[in-house]
Design a protein around this motif. Sequence first.
Motif, PDB file in Angstrom:
ATOM      1  N   UNK A  61      38.109  45.543  22.074  1.00  0.00           N
ATOM      2  CA  UNK A  61      37.640  44.906  20.831  1.00  0.00           C
ATOM      3  C   UNK A  61      37.262  43.434  21.070  1.00  0.00           C
ATOM      4  N   UNK A  62      36.539  43.211  22.138  1.00  0.00           N
ATOM      5  CA  UNK A  62      36.055  41.859  22.484  1.00  0.00           C
ATOM      6  C   UNK A  62      37.155  40.866  22.831  1.00  0.00           C
ATOM      7  N   UNK A  63      38.332  41.358  23.123  1.00  0.00           N
ATOM      8  CA  UNK A  63      39.406  40.496  23.648  1.00  0.00           C
ATOM      9  C   UNK A  63      39.627  40.870  25.114  1.00  0.00           C
ATOM     10  N   UNK A  64      39.733  39.837  25.965  1.00  0.00           N
ATOM     11  CA  UNK A  64      39.866  40.070  27.406  1.00  0.00           C
ATOM     12  C   UNK A  64      41.220  39.610  27.923  1.00  0.00           C
ATOM     13  N   UNK A  65      41.915  40.553  28.553  1.00  0.00           N
ATOM     14  CA  UNK A  65      43.255  40.292  29.079  1.00  0.00           C
ATOM     15  C   UNK A  65      43.280  40.555  30.570  1.00  0.00           C
ATOM     16  N   UNK A  66      43.963  39.694  31.291  1.00  0.00           N
ATOM     17  CA  UNK A  66      44.185  39.933  32.716  1.00  0.00           C
ATOM     18  C   UNK A  66      45.679  40.168  32.924  1.00  0.00           C
ATOM     19  N   UNK A  67      45.997  41.329  33.491  1.00  0.00           N
ATOM     20  CA  UNK A  67      47.404  41.667  33.703  1.00  0.00           C
ATOM     21  C   UNK A  67      47.715  41.612  35.192  1.00  0.00           C
ATOM     22  N   UNK A  68      48.698  40.817  35.559  1.00  0.00           N
ATOM     23  CA  UNK A  68      49.248  40.760  36.915  1.00  0.00           C
ATOM     24  C   UNK A  68      48.233  40.374  37.992  1.00  0.00           C
ATOM     25  N   UNK A  69      47.801  39.104  37.960  1.00  0.00           N
ATOM     26  CA  UNK A  69      46.825  38.622  38.945  1.00  0.00           C
ATOM     27  C   UNK A  69      47.458  38.386  40.322  1.00  0.00           C
ATOM     28  N   UNK A  70      47.446  39.401  41.144  1.00  0.00           N
ATOM     29  CA  UNK A  70      47.945  39.279  42.516  1.00  0.00           C
ATOM     30  C   UNK A  70      46.952  38.544  43.401  1.00  0.00           C
ATOM     31  N   UNK A  71      47.244  38.488  44.704  1.00  0.00           N
ATOM     32  CA  UNK A  71      46.374  37.762  45.631  1.00  0.00           C
ATOM     33  C   UNK A  71      44.949  38.310  45.624  1.00  0.00           C
ATOM     34  N   UNK A  94      52.855  40.181  44.309  1.00  0.00           N
ATOM     35  CA  UNK A  94      51.685  41.054  44.116  1.00  0.00           C
ATOM     36  C   UNK A  94      51.255  41.117  42.650  1.00  0.00           C
ATOM     37  N   UNK A  95      52.037  40.491  41.764  1.00  0.00           N
ATOM     38  CA  UNK A  95      51.702  40.457  40.337  1.00  0.00           C
ATOM     39  C   UNK A  95      51.339  39.056  39.845  1.00  0.00           C
ATOM     40  N   UNK A  96      51.644  38.044  40.652  1.00  0.00           N
ATOM     41  CA  UNK A  96      51.579  36.679  40.110  1.00  0.00           C
ATOM     42  C   UNK A  96      50.920  35.662  41.020  1.00  0.00           C
ATOM     43  N   UNK A  97      50.607  36.045  42.235  1.00  0.00           N
ATOM     44  CA  UNK A  97      50.183  35.041  43.227  1.00  0.00           C
ATOM     45  C   UNK A  97      49.029  34.151  42.743  1.00  0.00           C
ATOM     46  N   UNK A 135      43.624  35.758  27.633  1.00  0.00           N
ATOM     47  CA  UNK A 135      45.036  35.633  28.014  1.00  0.00           C
ATOM     48  C   UNK A 135      45.283  36.225  29.391  1.00  0.00           C
ATOM     49  N   UNK A 136      46.347  35.719  30.000  1.00  0.00           N
ATOM     50  CA  UNK A 136      46.854  36.271  31.261  1.00  0.00           C
ATOM     51  C   UNK A 136      48.296  36.693  31.001  1.00  0.00           C
ATOM     52  N   UNK A 137      48.626  37.902  31.436  1.00  0.00           N
ATOM     53  CA  UNK A 137      49.990  38.397  31.262  1.00  0.00           C
ATOM     54  C   UNK A 137      50.602  38.667  32.635  1.00  0.00           C
ATOM     55  N   UNK A 138      51.790  38.131  32.865  1.00  0.00           N
ATOM     56  CA  UNK A 138      52.570  38.520  34.046  1.00  0.00           C
ATOM     57  C   UNK A 138      53.667  39.465  33.578  1.00  0.00           C
ATOM     58  N   UNK A 139      53.692  40.684  34.118  1.00  0.00           N
ATOM     59  CA  UNK A 139      54.806  41.567  33.769  1.00  0.00           C
ATOM     60  C   UNK A 139      56.078  41.119  34.483  1.00  0.00           C
ATOM     61  N   UNK A 140      55.900  40.479  35.642  1.00  0.00           N
ATOM     62  CA  UNK A 140      57.007  39.851  36.365  1.00  0.00           C
ATOM     63  C   UNK A 140      56.459  38.967  37.462  1.00  0.00           C
ATOM     64  N   UNK A 141      57.379  38.255  38.147  1.00  0.00           N
ATOM     65  CA  UNK A 141      56.903  37.199  39.036  1.00  0.00           C
ATOM     66  C   UNK A 141      56.745  37.598  40.494  1.00  0.00           C
ATOM     67  N   UNK A 142      56.944  38.857  40.839  1.00  0.00           N
ATOM     68  CA  UNK A 142      56.717  39.242  42.232  1.00  0.00           C
ATOM     69  C   UNK A 142      55.298  38.881  42.650  1.00  0.00           C
TER      70      UNK A 142
END
Length: 256
Positions: free
Chosen positions: A31-41, A70-73, A61-68
Amino acid sequence: MSRIKFLGTSGGRFVLINQLRKTGGIWLSIDNTNLLIDPGPGTLTRCHASRPKLNPRDLDAIILTHKHLDHSNDVNLMIEAMTNGGWDKKGALFAPSDALDKDPVVLHHFRDKVDKIVKLEEKGEYNIGNISFKTPVKHIHGVETYGLNISGKNNTISVISDTKYFKGLENFYKGDILILNLVMREGKDHILHLDVSDAEKIISANKPKLCIITHFGMTMVKAKPWEIAEMLSKKTGVKVVAASDGMQVNLDEYQK
Ligand SMILES: [Zn+2]
């Protein structure tokens, strides 16, 4: 068009280090909203390599499900890109508190560049642009980790991020589309991830319209994820597909 784009499908440290699969996380446009989930390397590289290109400045928005890793680099880099080098303060960052407070992965230098930083909590409910999402339960994964139930006008998507299986897990994730981080072929108790038998249990119980398995560790890569997906389809009667790097799913085909 509402869609999911898999910028990367790697999970676990060896697939990551060797880049057997990319690690760019998931870009969701609803619906024209853009989300990035877990931006790894490599997330930014993957955005630019996409056809058509994905422009990080379009992110809400950017969402981190956790800080590992491969999810947050790439979280800091992606804040930089989303905000045009910090010139256009915008967007939101959602992350568990342990990604922000204790041994944080988000540098303080970047925190002023976004409009808001929101700490994820168990049973949390959040809004961004035209969508809402919930973090129904804390996962078992060593660091603070949440899955997501994302709702748009016509779509519901559940993302089961990394976790060890626990009784009742499936009850929390009832979206029409289920994205499931399937790291291992066969589980080992000390490795806090789902395996194929866990996936079968969850998919059979929930019967989503579509299940996409992703975030593959070494044993899954070797087992050929597309063959595992086919086997899961046969066993559960649900359409199960294995994500590949760059794969796109048209959400308009799976409206509620
Ligand atoms: Zn993890």
